[in-house]
Scaffold this motif. Structure first.
Motif, short mmCIF file in Angstrom:
data_model
loop_
_atom_site.label_atom_id
_atom_site.label_comp_id
_atom_site.label_asym_id
_atom_site.label_seq_id
_atom_site.Cartn_x
_atom_site.Cartn_y
_atom_site.Cartn_z
N CYS A 127 30.59 10.23 33.38
CA CYS A 127 29.40 10.80 34.03
C CYS A 127 28.95 9.95 35.21
O CYS A 127 28.69 10.47 36.30
N HIS A 180 25.22 14.54 35.65
CA HIS A 180 25.72 14.90 34.32
C HIS A 180 25.01 14.06 33.26
O HIS A 180 24.87 12.84 33.43
N CYS A 228 25.26 13.54 29.06
CA CYS A 228 26.02 13.89 27.86
C CYS A 228 25.38 13.25 26.62
O CYS A 228 24.94 12.10 26.66
N TYR A 270 24.04 19.72 32.96
CA TYR A 270 24.49 19.51 34.32
C TYR A 270 23.44 20.08 35.26
O TYR A 270 23.07 21.25 35.16
#
Length: 155
Positions: free
Chosen positions: A25, A75, A77, A97
């Motif tokens: 990321c 990004h 996660c 995103y």
């Protein structure tokens, strides 16, 4: 003692895989393409908007095609799972995103399905597949207004 060593190695592997996913990321968002592509094995693949395999194809896709799709992107996660069997690991991680394309802010979410392998240089992606659940202009919200807003309970 062997059991303890195996447990410690598993913990170390899980931590290193977590770092691999986080670096993905950060390096992608920072557009540090050489370091980013190195997160994959030489024959590593990415499947998403396109399917690409190998460092040269990964470099072309991420350094040229991805920036052409969005001027800015970030990004995030979470909720990663991993199953480790020897020198191979598989897992899924959720992804949010955010991006800007032609001056329009977008919101999206999905997940990555990963296959990772232990290499001489540490854990690397053998394959990474992204599945998007939605991609919507932020001004419209991710539901397109289809989910009712909570209101007062009926008396």
């Amino acid at each position: 003692m062997a059991d303890l060593e195996a447990r410690i190695r598993r913990i170390e592997d899980e931590l290193e895989i977590g770092q691999l996913r986080a670096r993905y990321c950060h390096l992608l968002d920072d557009r540090r393409w050489d370091a980013f592509v190195d997160l994959f094995t030489e024959d590593g693949s990415f499947t998403g908007l396109e399917a690409v395999t190998g460092h040269a194809a990964l470099m072309e896709f991420f350094s040229r095609r991805v920036p052409a799709l969005a001027e800015q992107f970030w990004h995030f996660c979470t909720n990663g799972t991993v199953e480790i069997a020897g020198d191979t690991a598989t897992g899924r991680i959720s992804m949010e995103y955010l991006s800007v394309t032609q001056g329009v802010s977008y919101v999206s979410a999905g997940h990555y399905d990963d296959v990772m392998v232990r290499t001489a240089g540490g854990w690397r992606f053998r394959s990474r597949r992204i599945t998007f659940y939605y991609l919507s202009p932020l001004s419209e919200g991710w539901t397109g207004g289809r989910v009712p807003r909570p209101g007062p309970s009926p008396a």
